[in-house]
Design a protein around this motif. Structure first.
Motif, PDB file in Angstrom:
ATOM      1  N   ARG A  80       0.828  -1.197   0.000  1.00 24.08           N
ATOM      2  CA  ARG A  80       0.000   0.000   0.000  1.00 24.08           C
ATOM      3  C   ARG A  80       0.869   1.256   0.000  1.00 24.08           C
ATOM      4  NH1 ARG A  80      -3.786  -0.313   5.008  1.00 24.08           N
ATOM      5  NH2 ARG A  80      -1.760  -0.714   5.953  1.00 24.08           N
ATOM      6  N   SER A  81       0.379   2.296  -0.659  1.00 19.65           N
ATOM      7  CA  SER A  81       1.087   3.571  -0.632  1.00 19.65           C
ATOM      8  C   SER A  81       0.911   4.204   0.736  1.00 19.65           C
ATOM      9  CB  SER A  81       0.542   4.492  -1.721  1.00 19.65           C
ATOM     10  OG  SER A  81      -0.803   4.861  -1.415  1.00 19.65           O
ATOM     11  N   ILE A  82       1.735   5.212   1.026  1.00 20.13           N
ATOM     12  CA  ILE A  82       1.650   5.863   2.335  1.00 20.13           C
ATOM     13  C   ILE A  82       0.325   6.603   2.489  1.00 20.13           C
ATOM     14  CG2 ILE A  82       2.786   7.992   1.580  1.00 20.13           C
ATOM     15  CD1 ILE A  82       4.226   7.909   4.355  1.00 20.13           C
ATOM     16  N   ASP A  83      -0.239   7.105   1.372  1.00 23.96           N
ATOM     17  CA  ASP A  83      -1.547   7.763   1.453  1.00 23.96           C
ATOM     18  C   ASP A  83      -2.631   6.758   1.832  1.00 23.96           C
ATOM     19  OD1 ASP A  83      -0.610  10.312   0.803  1.00 23.96           O
ATOM     20  OD2 ASP A  83      -0.746   9.919  -1.353  1.00 23.96           O
ATOM     21  N   GLU A  84      -2.551   5.550   1.291  1.00 16.89           N
ATOM     22  CA  GLU A  84      -3.525   4.516   1.641  1.00 16.89           C
ATOM     23  C   GLU A  84      -3.387   4.110   3.104  1.00 16.89           C
ATOM     24  OE1 GLU A  84      -4.104   2.166  -2.605  1.00 16.89           O
ATOM     25  OE2 GLU A  84      -2.396   1.665  -1.330  1.00 16.89           O
ATOM     26  N   GLN A  85      -2.147   4.041   3.597  1.00 13.34           N
ATOM     27  CA  GLN A  85      -1.956   3.706   4.999  1.00 13.34           C
ATOM     28  C   GLN A  85      -2.499   4.799   5.913  1.00 13.34           C
ATOM     29  OE1 GLN A  85       2.000   1.949   6.004  1.00 13.34           O
ATOM     30  NE2 GLN A  85       2.450   2.225   3.840  1.00 13.34           N
ATOM     31  N   ILE A  86      -2.325   6.056   5.518  1.00 11.91           N
ATOM     32  CA  ILE A  86      -2.871   7.170   6.311  1.00 11.91           C
ATOM     33  C   ILE A  86      -4.394   7.098   6.340  1.00 11.91           C
ATOM     34  CG2 ILE A  86      -3.192   9.684   6.325  1.00 11.91           C
ATOM     35  CD1 ILE A  86      -0.291   9.943   5.382  1.00 11.91           C
ATOM     36  N   ALA A  87      -5.000   6.838   5.181  1.00 13.39           N
ATOM     37  CA  ALA A  87      -6.462   6.731   5.122  1.00 13.39           C
ATOM     38  C   ALA A  87      -6.968   5.582   5.979  1.00 13.39           C
ATOM     39  CB  ALA A  87      -6.906   6.557   3.665  1.00 13.39           C
ATOM     40  N   SER A  88      -6.251   4.459   5.966  1.00  9.93           N
ATOM     41  CA  SER A  88      -6.646   3.320   6.773  1.00  9.93           C
ATOM     42  C   SER A  88      -6.546   3.642   8.267  1.00  9.93           C
ATOM     43  CB  SER A  88      -5.769   2.112   6.432  1.00  9.93           C
ATOM     44  OG  SER A  88      -6.089   1.001   7.249  1.00  9.93           O
ATOM     45  N   ALA A  99      -6.352   2.846  25.010  1.00 15.95           N
ATOM     46  CA  ALA A  99      -4.978   2.450  24.666  1.00 15.95           C
ATOM     47  C   ALA A  99      -4.845   2.204  23.170  1.00 15.95           C
ATOM     48  CB  ALA A  99      -4.585   1.194  25.451  1.00 15.95           C
ATOM     49  N   GLY A 100      -5.844   1.543  22.593  1.00 15.26           N
ATOM     50  CA  GLY A 100      -5.812   1.312  21.147  1.00 15.26           C
ATOM     51  C   GLY A 100      -5.879   2.603  20.361  1.00 15.26           C
ATOM     52  N   LEU A 101      -6.679   3.551  20.830  1.00 10.10           N
ATOM     53  CA  LEU A 101      -6.794   4.844  20.158  1.00 10.10           C
ATOM     54  C   LEU A 101      -5.472   5.606  20.215  1.00 10.10           C
ATOM     55  CD1 LEU A 101      -8.513   6.996  18.757  1.00 10.10           C
ATOM     56  CD2 LEU A 101      -9.217   7.802  21.021  1.00 10.10           C
ATOM     57  N   GLY A 114      -0.751   7.563  17.351  1.00  8.99           N
ATOM     58  CA  GLY A 114       0.699   7.639  17.216  1.00  8.99           C
ATOM     59  C   GLY A 114       1.168   7.128  15.868  1.00  8.99           C
ATOM     60  N   GLN A 115       0.550   6.050  15.384  1.00 12.47           N
ATOM     61  CA  GLN A 115       0.903   5.525  14.071  1.00 12.47           C
ATOM     62  C   GLN A 115       0.548   6.521  12.977  1.00 12.47           C
ATOM     63  OE1 GLN A 115      -1.208   1.977  12.966  1.00 12.47           O
ATOM     64  NE2 GLN A 115       0.180   1.486  11.287  1.00 12.47           N
ATOM     65  N   LEU A 116      -0.610   7.182  13.120  1.00 13.17           N
ATOM     66  CA  LEU A 116      -1.006   8.179  12.118  1.00 13.17           C
ATOM     67  C   LEU A 116      -0.011   9.332  12.079  1.00 13.17           C
ATOM     68  CD1 LEU A 116      -3.008   9.302  10.071  1.00 13.17           C
ATOM     69  CD2 LEU A 116      -4.318  10.265  11.979  1.00 13.17           C
ATOM     70  N   ARG A 117       0.428   9.799  13.247  1.00  9.13           N
ATOM     71  CA  ARG A 117       1.410  10.887  13.273  1.00  9.13           C
ATOM     72  C   ARG A 117       2.713  10.474  12.603  1.00  9.13           C
ATOM     73  NH1 ARG A 117      -0.748  11.571  18.505  1.00  9.13           N
ATOM     74  NH2 ARG A 117       0.976  10.361  19.406  1.00  9.13           N
ATOM     75  N   ALA A 118       3.136   9.221  12.857  1.00 10.61           N
ATOM     76  CA  ALA A 118       4.383   8.744  12.245  1.00 10.61           C
ATOM     77  C   ALA A 118       4.255   8.682  10.725  1.00 10.61           C
ATOM     78  CB  ALA A 118       4.741   7.372  12.801  1.00 10.61           C
ATOM     79  N   GLU A 163      -6.752   6.641   9.646  1.00 11.75           N
ATOM     80  CA  GLU A 163      -7.812   7.590   9.985  1.00 11.75           C
ATOM     81  C   GLU A 163      -9.154   6.877  10.162  1.00 11.75           C
ATOM     82  OE1 GLU A 163      -7.505  10.277   6.744  1.00 11.75           O
ATOM     83  OE2 GLU A 163      -6.062  11.610   7.746  1.00 11.75           O
ATOM     84  N   ALA A 164      -9.426   5.888   9.300  1.00  9.05           N
ATOM     85  CA  ALA A 164     -10.675   5.131   9.431  1.00  9.05           C
ATOM     86  C   ALA A 164     -10.695   4.333  10.731  1.00  9.05           C
ATOM     87  CB  ALA A 164     -10.842   4.197   8.229  1.00  9.05           C
ATOM     88  N   ALA A 165      -9.541   3.766  11.100  1.00 12.50           N
ATOM     89  CA  ALA A 165      -9.469   2.988  12.340  1.00 12.50           C
ATOM     90  C   ALA A 165      -9.676   3.891  13.555  1.00 12.50           C
ATOM     91  CB  ALA A 165      -8.122   2.283  12.433  1.00 12.50           C
ATOM     92  N   ILE A 166      -9.115   5.098  13.510  1.00 12.99           N
ATOM     93  CA  ILE A 166      -9.277   6.045  14.612  1.00 12.99           C
ATOM     94  C   ILE A 166     -10.743   6.457  14.750  1.00 12.99           C
ATOM     95  CG2 ILE A 166      -8.749   8.403  15.345  1.00 12.99           C
ATOM     96  CD1 ILE A 166      -5.927   7.973  14.214  1.00 12.99           C
ATOM     97  N   ALA A 167     -11.406   6.718  13.622  1.00 12.04           N
ATOM     98  CA  ALA A 167     -12.828   7.090  13.668  1.00 12.04           C
ATOM     99  C   ALA A 167     -13.671   5.965  14.265  1.00 12.04           C
ATOM    100  CB  ALA A 167     -13.311   7.437  12.255  1.00 12.04           C
ATOM    101  N   GLU A 168     -13.353   4.730  13.910  1.00  8.84           N
ATOM    102  CA  GLU A 168     -14.084   3.588  14.458  1.00  8.84           C
ATOM    103  C   GLU A 168     -13.868   3.446  15.955  1.00  8.84           C
ATOM    104  OE1 GLU A 168     -16.463   0.235  14.720  1.00  8.84           O
ATOM    105  OE2 GLU A 168     -16.269   1.700  13.086  1.00  8.84           O
ATOM    106  N   LEU A 169     -12.636   3.626  16.414  1.00 11.15           N
ATOM    107  CA  LEU A 169     -12.342   3.532  17.844  1.00 11.15           C
ATOM    108  C   LEU A 169     -13.057   4.636  18.632  1.00 11.15           C
ATOM    109  CD1 LEU A 169      -8.515   2.701  17.715  1.00 11.15           C
ATOM    110  CD2 LEU A 169     -10.326   1.209  18.579  1.00 11.15           C
TER     111      LEU A 169
END
Length: 369
Positions: A134-142, A177-179, A184-188, A144-150
């Motif tokens: 996956r591209s870095i943009d796809e990883q960022i989108a993923s 903790a998961g959030l 942190g992963q999104l910031r990285a 962000e979606a995980a954060i919204a779900e949490l």
């Protein structure tokens, strides 16, 4: 691209297996009257004294035929061995132990060939560790979606806490903790995207880049061996693709160590029962490891498919291992259902121990050398 070392390993494995498992067949229509090896008079296609064919080929075509036979052919016996190995491993193991062997491939030969074939087949898909596609943009989108779900789940849990639902506070702690980890992963990932291309050539946001950064930042430590070995391991981990390659190649070169490491544990399960020898346990281990190699090879190739199919394969793999162990134990040693069941549970624990010892040995040999 196919790994050249793996291809060479396949050829070597076929030749080793061919040396262990002598092929059956005709020696030729014309034969010499005297054996070219021991000098004894001959009357048929094979010498009665040493067993050498009396028809000695001396053509380049036959040399190529021997190579192909050694790499790809176990004659018709492989088609009688593999179905039993998969569907009725207890019968296969018991018949070999009892001496009914001419119809089957020997456990050592099929084990050697399967191990080399496994790494050759997996090399078509590259490393045993899948690359991040996956591209870095796809990883960022993923992310962000995980954060919204949490965050949505946290809102629901807060409502449960207000309603005094039991256990809701523990769930809230886990979600928080998961959030925090996801943020942190999104910031990285965002920092990696803003930083542009990396100096080491690794893809920003990939697992290789994350591991290299963890090594350089001191977030990965090694507690194996002396300081010099630890430095060598960390140096290789800083180049993750090289570390995976070294680990993969060392694993396939030393896979045979699983046999002597496993036999004593199988012996422990039958130490008080008479009638079983170390040879019997060795045959059991070889056929069992062969099945595991075939299963791992199939899952490794088919598991590269995306979607629900990969999940189904994972479930099959989880249940196939204990089911095969149970069937082989019960059939090989003539056990009752209960005896085979508790030994299967014990054998799974022993497999975990052996796998751990083997993993540590491979890390030391492959990354610490």
């Amino acid at each position: 691209m196919v790994d050249i070392d793996a291809a060479g390993g396949l050829v070597t494995g076929g030749l080793i297996a061919g040396a262990v498992e002598k092929p059956t067949g005709k020696a030729g229509d014309d034969h010499a009257e005297t054996c070219t090896d021991c000098g004894e008079p001959t009357t048929g296609n094979f010498c009665a004294n040493c067993g050498q064919p009396t028809h000695v080929h001396r053509t380049l075509l036959h040399l190529g035929e021997e190579l192909l036979h050694g790499v790809m052919h176990f004659d018709a016996r492989v088609w009688r061995t593999l179905p039993l190995l998969i569907a009725n491993p207890g019968r296969l193991t018991r018949e070999w132990i009892q001496g009914r062997r001419t119809r089957y491939v020997s456990p050592l030969a099929i084990f050697l060939f399967t191990v080399f074939l496994m790494f050759f087949a997996l090399s078509f898909g590259g490393s045993l560790v899948p690359d991040e596609t996956r591209s870095i943009d796809e990883q960022i989108a993923s992310s962000e979606a995980a954060i919204a779900e949490l965050r949505a789940q946290l809102v629901e849990v807060e409502a449960d806490i207000a309603a005094d639902e039991p256990g809701a506070e523990g769930v809230q702690t886990g979600l928080q903790a998961g959030l925090a980890g996801a943020e942190g992963q999104l910031r990285a990932l965002q920092e990696a995207k803003a930083g542009g291309p990396r100096a080491d050539g690794l893809t920003p946001g990939s697992w290789q880049a994350n591991m290299a950064d963890a090594v350089h930042d001191g977030r990965i430590t090694v507690g194996l061996g002396d300081k010099k070995m630890q430095e060598k391991i960390l140096h290789k981990l800083a180049n993750p693709d090289l570390a995976v390659y070294k680990f993969q190649q060392t694993t396939y070169k030393f896979a045979f160590l699983l046999v002597p490491m496993s036999i004593p544990f199988v012996w422990l399960m039958f130490a008080w029962k008479r009638g079983f020898t170390w040879y019997d346990h060795g045959v059991f281990v070889l056929y069992s490891l062969t099945f595991m190699a075939i299963l791992f090879m199939a899952l490794g190739i088919l598991g590269r498919m995306n979607g629900w199919f990969a999940g189904v394969l994972g479930t099959i793999g989880v249940f196939a291992v204990p089911a095969h162990m149970f069937a082989q134990l019960k059939g090989t040693y003539g056990l009752s259902i209960w005896s085979a069941l508790w030994r299967t549970c014990l054998l799974l624990f022993f497999c975990l121990l052996v796998s751990t010892f083997f993993f540590v040995a491979i890390v030391a040999l492959g990354l610490g050398a």
